[in-house]
Design a protein around this motif. Structure first.
Motif, PDB file in Angstrom:
ATOM      1  N   GLU A 103       0.868  -1.173  -0.299  1.00 30.53           N
ATOM      2  CA  GLU A 103      -0.056   0.156   0.092  1.00 30.53           C
ATOM      3  C   GLU A 103       0.876   1.401   0.071  1.00 30.53           C
ATOM      4  OE1 GLU A 103      -2.902   0.312   3.266  1.00 30.53           O
ATOM      5  OE2 GLU A 103      -2.521   2.629   3.316  1.00 30.53           O
ATOM      6  N   SER A 104       2.077   1.009   0.443  1.00 29.37           N
ATOM      7  CA  SER A 104       2.881   2.418   0.467  1.00 29.37           C
ATOM      8  C   SER A 104       4.345   1.965   0.077  1.00 29.37           C
ATOM      9  CB  SER A 104       2.813   2.743   1.952  1.00 29.37           C
ATOM     10  OG  SER A 104       3.397   1.771   2.896  1.00 29.37           O
ATOM     11  N   ALA A 105       5.257   3.136  -0.076  1.00 30.34           N
ATOM     12  CA  ALA A 105       6.522   2.845  -0.284  1.00 30.34           C
ATOM     13  C   ALA A 105       7.045   2.046   0.864  1.00 30.34           C
ATOM     14  CB  ALA A 105       7.389   4.299  -0.429  1.00 30.34           C
ATOM     15  N   PHE A 113       3.491   3.906 -10.937  1.00 32.55           N
ATOM     16  CA  PHE A 113       3.381   5.325 -10.588  1.00 32.55           C
ATOM     17  C   PHE A 113       2.790   5.907  -9.179  1.00 32.55           C
ATOM     18  CE2 PHE A 113       3.251   5.244 -15.220  1.00 32.55           C
ATOM     19  CZ  PHE A 113       4.000   6.033 -15.475  1.00 32.55           C
ATOM     20  N   PHE A 114       1.496   5.257  -8.759  1.00 31.01           N
ATOM     21  CA  PHE A 114       1.120   5.397  -7.320  1.00 31.01           C
ATOM     22  C   PHE A 114       2.172   5.275  -6.274  1.00 31.01           C
ATOM     23  CE2 PHE A 114      -2.729   4.955  -9.946  1.00 31.01           C
ATOM     24  CZ  PHE A 114      -3.524   5.977  -9.362  1.00 31.01           C
ATOM     25  N   LEU A 115       2.885   4.221  -6.498  1.00 30.07           N
ATOM     26  CA  LEU A 115       4.031   3.630  -5.435  1.00 30.07           C
ATOM     27  C   LEU A 115       5.409   3.728  -6.198  1.00 30.07           C
ATOM     28  CD1 LEU A 115       2.185   1.010  -3.299  1.00 30.07           C
ATOM     29  CD2 LEU A 115       2.548   3.247  -3.208  1.00 30.07           C
ATOM     30  N   HIS A 123       6.515   5.777  -8.338  1.00 33.31           N
ATOM     31  CA  HIS A 123       7.151   7.089  -8.677  1.00 33.31           C
ATOM     32  C   HIS A 123       6.826   8.207  -7.460  1.00 33.31           C
ATOM     33  CE1 HIS A 123       7.690   5.640 -12.619  1.00 33.31           C
ATOM     34  NE2 HIS A 123       8.053   6.852 -13.183  1.00 33.31           N
ATOM     35  N   VAL A 124       6.326   7.782  -6.276  1.00 27.39           N
ATOM     36  CA  VAL A 124       6.156   8.722  -5.489  1.00 27.39           C
ATOM     37  C   VAL A 124       7.190   9.091  -4.536  1.00 27.39           C
ATOM     38  CG1 VAL A 124       5.503   6.714  -3.565  1.00 27.39           C
ATOM     39  CG2 VAL A 124       4.346   8.920  -3.628  1.00 27.39           C
ATOM     40  N   TYR A 125       7.028  10.309  -4.141  1.00 25.10           N
ATOM     41  CA  TYR A 125       8.069  10.332  -3.048  1.00 25.10           C
ATOM     42  C   TYR A 125       7.439  10.686  -1.871  1.00 25.10           C
ATOM     43  CZ  TYR A 125      12.507  11.714  -5.608  1.00 25.10           C
ATOM     44  OH  TYR A 125      13.810  11.628  -5.889  1.00 25.10           O
ATOM     45  N   GLU A 126       7.985  10.040  -0.830  1.00 20.96           N
ATOM     46  CA  GLU A 126       7.241  10.097   0.475  1.00 20.96           C
ATOM     47  C   GLU A 126       8.092   9.666   1.418  1.00 20.96           C
ATOM     48  OE1 GLU A 126       3.523   7.771   0.510  1.00 20.96           O
ATOM     49  OE2 GLU A 126       4.762   5.852   0.645  1.00 20.96           O
ATOM     50  N   PRO A 127       7.919  10.009   3.004  1.00 22.44           N
ATOM     51  CA  PRO A 127       8.765   9.408   3.970  1.00 22.44           C
ATOM     52  C   PRO A 127       8.673   8.099   4.057  1.00 22.44           C
ATOM     53  CG  PRO A 127       7.492  11.263   4.733  1.00 22.44           C
ATOM     54  CD  PRO A 127       6.847  10.899   3.512  1.00 22.44           C
ATOM     55  N   GLY A 159      -5.225   2.661   0.623  1.00 27.90           N
ATOM     56  CA  GLY A 159      -4.604   4.212   1.106  1.00 27.90           C
ATOM     57  C   GLY A 159      -5.833   5.090   1.245  1.00 27.90           C
ATOM     58  N   THR A 160      -6.371   5.292  -0.095  1.00 26.16           N
ATOM     59  CA  THR A 160      -7.218   6.155  -0.195  1.00 26.16           C
ATOM     60  C   THR A 160      -8.534   5.886   0.349  1.00 26.16           C
ATOM     61  OG1 THR A 160      -6.056   6.750  -2.571  1.00 26.16           O
ATOM     62  CG2 THR A 160      -8.549   7.495  -2.284  1.00 26.16           C
ATOM     63  N   LYS A 202      -8.847   4.305   3.130  1.00 26.93           N
ATOM     64  CA  LYS A 202      -8.743   4.538   4.712  1.00 26.93           C
ATOM     65  C   LYS A 202      -8.938   6.213   4.519  1.00 26.93           C
ATOM     66  CE  LYS A 202      -5.294   1.115   5.669  1.00 26.93           C
ATOM     67  NZ  LYS A 202      -3.793   0.984   5.846  1.00 26.93           N
ATOM     68  N   SER A 209       4.913  14.488   3.831  1.00 25.47           N
ATOM     69  CA  SER A 209       4.987  14.889   2.457  1.00 25.47           C
ATOM     70  C   SER A 209       4.906  13.899   1.448  1.00 25.47           C
ATOM     71  CB  SER A 209       5.871  15.994   2.109  1.00 25.47           C
ATOM     72  OG  SER A 209       6.942  15.316   2.188  1.00 25.47           O
ATOM     73  N   ALA A 228       4.798  13.403  -2.882  1.00 25.90           N
ATOM     74  CA  ALA A 228       5.182  13.762  -4.246  1.00 25.90           C
ATOM     75  C   ALA A 228       4.753  12.944  -5.397  1.00 25.90           C
ATOM     76  CB  ALA A 228       6.429  14.736  -4.607  1.00 25.90           C
ATOM     77  N   THR A 230      -2.269   9.027   3.571  1.00 25.77           N
ATOM     78  CA  THR A 230      -2.531   7.877   2.649  1.00 25.77           C
ATOM     79  C   THR A 230      -3.278   7.930   1.472  1.00 25.77           C
ATOM     80  OG1 THR A 230      -4.725   7.488   4.011  1.00 25.77           O
ATOM     81  CG2 THR A 230      -2.812   6.799   5.156  1.00 25.77           C
ATOM     82  N   ARG A 240      -4.150   8.755  -1.953  1.00 22.46           N
ATOM     83  CA  ARG A 240      -3.111   8.209  -3.176  1.00 22.46           C
ATOM     84  C   ARG A 240      -3.754   8.664  -4.384  1.00 22.46           C
ATOM     85  NH1 ARG A 240       1.450   6.661  -1.561  1.00 22.46           N
ATOM     86  NH2 ARG A 240       1.683   5.704   0.429  1.00 22.46           N
TER      87      ARG A 240
END
Lengths: 345, 178
Positions: free
Chosen positions: A107-109, A139-141, A143-147, A243-244, A246, B35, B37, B62, B64
């Motif tokens: 679901e996340s990076a 793309f959703f994951l 190409h994402v920049y996130e912590p 994720g969306t 939630k 954040s 992007a 969360t 997306r």
């Protein structure tokens, strides 16, 4: 897509930060062939692909799992042509659903990183010995920049010690991937299925162990539930859609609809899903996949085990079409109204 | 959860709209925010209109989807306003930052203008304006700090490119009038 992963790995290896051999190949078919051969000699292997690339690997996917080689790969989920489209959906890895690879959707990076670390431990467990495909939404994951919290290499080394074999032994030569006639081919397939079923307990254990060591877990390893405590309805989905979902539940203070995110698509967590939905009136399945002539393959699998409740089917996000906040609100309504017909989101 | 702040960046393929969003996300993270992007999922050809998005929040994000109702819009190339409405979906009271020579206005939306091309040509020798626009954005909105942006650029680039971009971003920060 996957090129980010492979390009960065090539830099890390060229800079001497990683003790590995980087092999350039001319196609994805060869990429998986190289993983197969290298893994059979007794080293860890990795590759990444997506879309047409994964389709080109198709033949080798079956051979790797049939030879019980614990290869790990990342698939950045993307649509298959035609029409030509490079964006996200699950067509590629759903096409490889029956190839005998464990498939874990993230679901996340952060989860993608954590799952790759866990994947080796799952794949190499003596009870399993199957390859693992870590699926991340293109793309959703990808190409994402996130912590992302990158765990310390030493801590990862403790969790995942060096590859323990089997390693090729020139004094005791063996043949692998041999001929198997009608008298035994089916037995090999049964063993593969048994290993897949045993993988359930291994996935569960390793998720728990990872959480103990790194403080992050993903549900029980197979599914993750959200807002299910008092839910009358449930949405089942996978990957970044969760994720969306939630976000929409949280922001709109929705109490009657909960979320069940399937992480392990293969092996399929029948018992866990059944348990999670036992108190709901009705449910729905949202997926970025189409089996023409059937509908959504994920929904079909859920319907196969839920006979007494309505399971609404939603297909969305094909070829990168965004599933927006309002779409989720409509999906929740359709689930509440026990929609029978397939809904194109 | 506190509201997520959403930023949409308009540029042309090759102008670094995606890099703008990524650097902003990294800088905001250094400032202690969460954040995210993401690029717009569309064709990317040199010169064609592209978009990228950045989200900022106090908690992990969360959500997306792509961004449809931004709080801020950054326009890297003024000529884009001839062919598309950069205010589409912009929230009430939303703020626009545009790279343009003269003063620009977009209805009732507060608009900041910076001649980023001029700064870019003087310092970088090329009309690459993305980092300059980030400096202007930091000054105009206070959503990210100049220090964190400089740090983010320092990690992304190296050598003379890094030094020149840091110089350019500082100058944009100075010259943007809030």
């Amino acid at each position: 897509m996957d090129t980010h992963i492979i390009e960065r790995l090539s830099e890390i290896i060229a800079d001497g930060e990683m003790d590995a051999k980087y092999v350039n190949v001319e196609s994805e078919h060869s990429a998986m062939s190289v993983c197969l051969g290298a893994q059979a000699t007794g080293v860890r292997t990795f590759t990444a692909s997506s879309s047409q690339g994964l389709a080109l690997m198709y033949e080798m996917l079956y051979i790797v799992s049939g030879m019980r080689l614990p290869v790990v790969m990342v698939n950045a989920n993307r649509a298959l042509s035609a029409p030509l489209n490079i964006w996200n959906d699950w067509s590629d890895s759903f096409g490889a659903r029956d190839s005998g690879w464990i498939q874990l959707y993230c679901e996340s990076a952060q989860e993608a990183l954590d799952t790759v670390i866990q994947a080796y431990k799952i794949a190499e467990d003596a009870r399993v010995r199957l390859p693992v495909m870590v699926c991340i939404d293109g793309f959703f994951l990808s190409h994402v920049y996130e912590p992302v919290d990158i765990p310390d290499a030493q801590a990862v080394g403790k969790f995942l010690p060096k590859f323990a074999g089997p390693v090729i032994d020139f004094d005791k030569p063996v043949s692998q991937g041999m001929w198997a006639g009608p008298e035994c081919y089916q037995d090999f397939k049964k063993e593969q299925n048994d290993a897949m079923i045993r993988a359930m307990e291994v996935i569960h254990e390793i998720n728990k162990e990872f959480k103990e060591q790194f403080g992050r877990g993903y549900g029980n390893g197979f599914i993750e539930t959200y807002n299910m405590e008092n839910a009358k309805y449930a949405l089942i989905t996978m990957g970044s859609l969760a994720g969306t979902a939630k976000h929409v539940i949280r922001e709109n203070k929705i109490h009657d609809v909960g979320l069940i995110r399937i992480k392990s698509f293969r092996p399929f967590p029948f018992a866990e899903i059944k348990k999670a939905i036992k108190d709901v009136h009705a449910l729905g399945v949202l997926e970025k996949n189409l089996s023409p002539g059937l509908g959504g393959a994920l929904c079909h699998e859920v319907r196969g085990m839920v006979k007494t409740k309505n399971v609404s089917s939603f297909i969305g996000g094909l070829g990168g079409r965004d599933v927006k906040i309002d779409d989720f609100m409509k999906i929740f309504d359709d689930i509440r109204h026990e929609k029978k017909e397939l809904v194109w989101v | 959860m506190d509201k997520i702040t959403e930023i949409r960046i308009h540029g042309r393929g090759g102008q670094g709209a995606v890099t703008t969003a990524e650097l902003m996300a990294v800088a905001a993270f250094k400032d202690g925010k969460f954040s995210q992007a993401v690029p717009k999922f569309g064709p990317e050809r040199r010169g064609s209109p592209v978009e990228a998005y950045c989200r900022l929040a106090k908690e992990f994000i969360t959500l997306r989807t792509q961004v449809y109702e931004p709080d801020y819009v950054i326009v890297l190339d003024e000529s884009l306003t001839h062919s598309l409405d950069v205010t589409t979906g912009l929230r009430k009271g939303g703020v626009i930052l545009i790279n343009a020579e003269g003063k620009k206005g977009f209805g009732t939306f507060p608009t900041y203008t910076v001649d980023a091309n001029k700064i870019a040509m003087e310092i970088l020798g090329r009309p690459i304006v993305n980092t300059i626009m980030l400096g202007a954005f930091a000054k105009a909105t206070k959503l990210v700090t100049l220090e964190s942006l400089v740090e983010a650029i320092g990690e992304r680039f190296s050598g003379p490119v890094k030094e020149k971009n840091i110089l350019a971003i500082k100058r944009a920060y100075e010259e943007t009038k809030a």
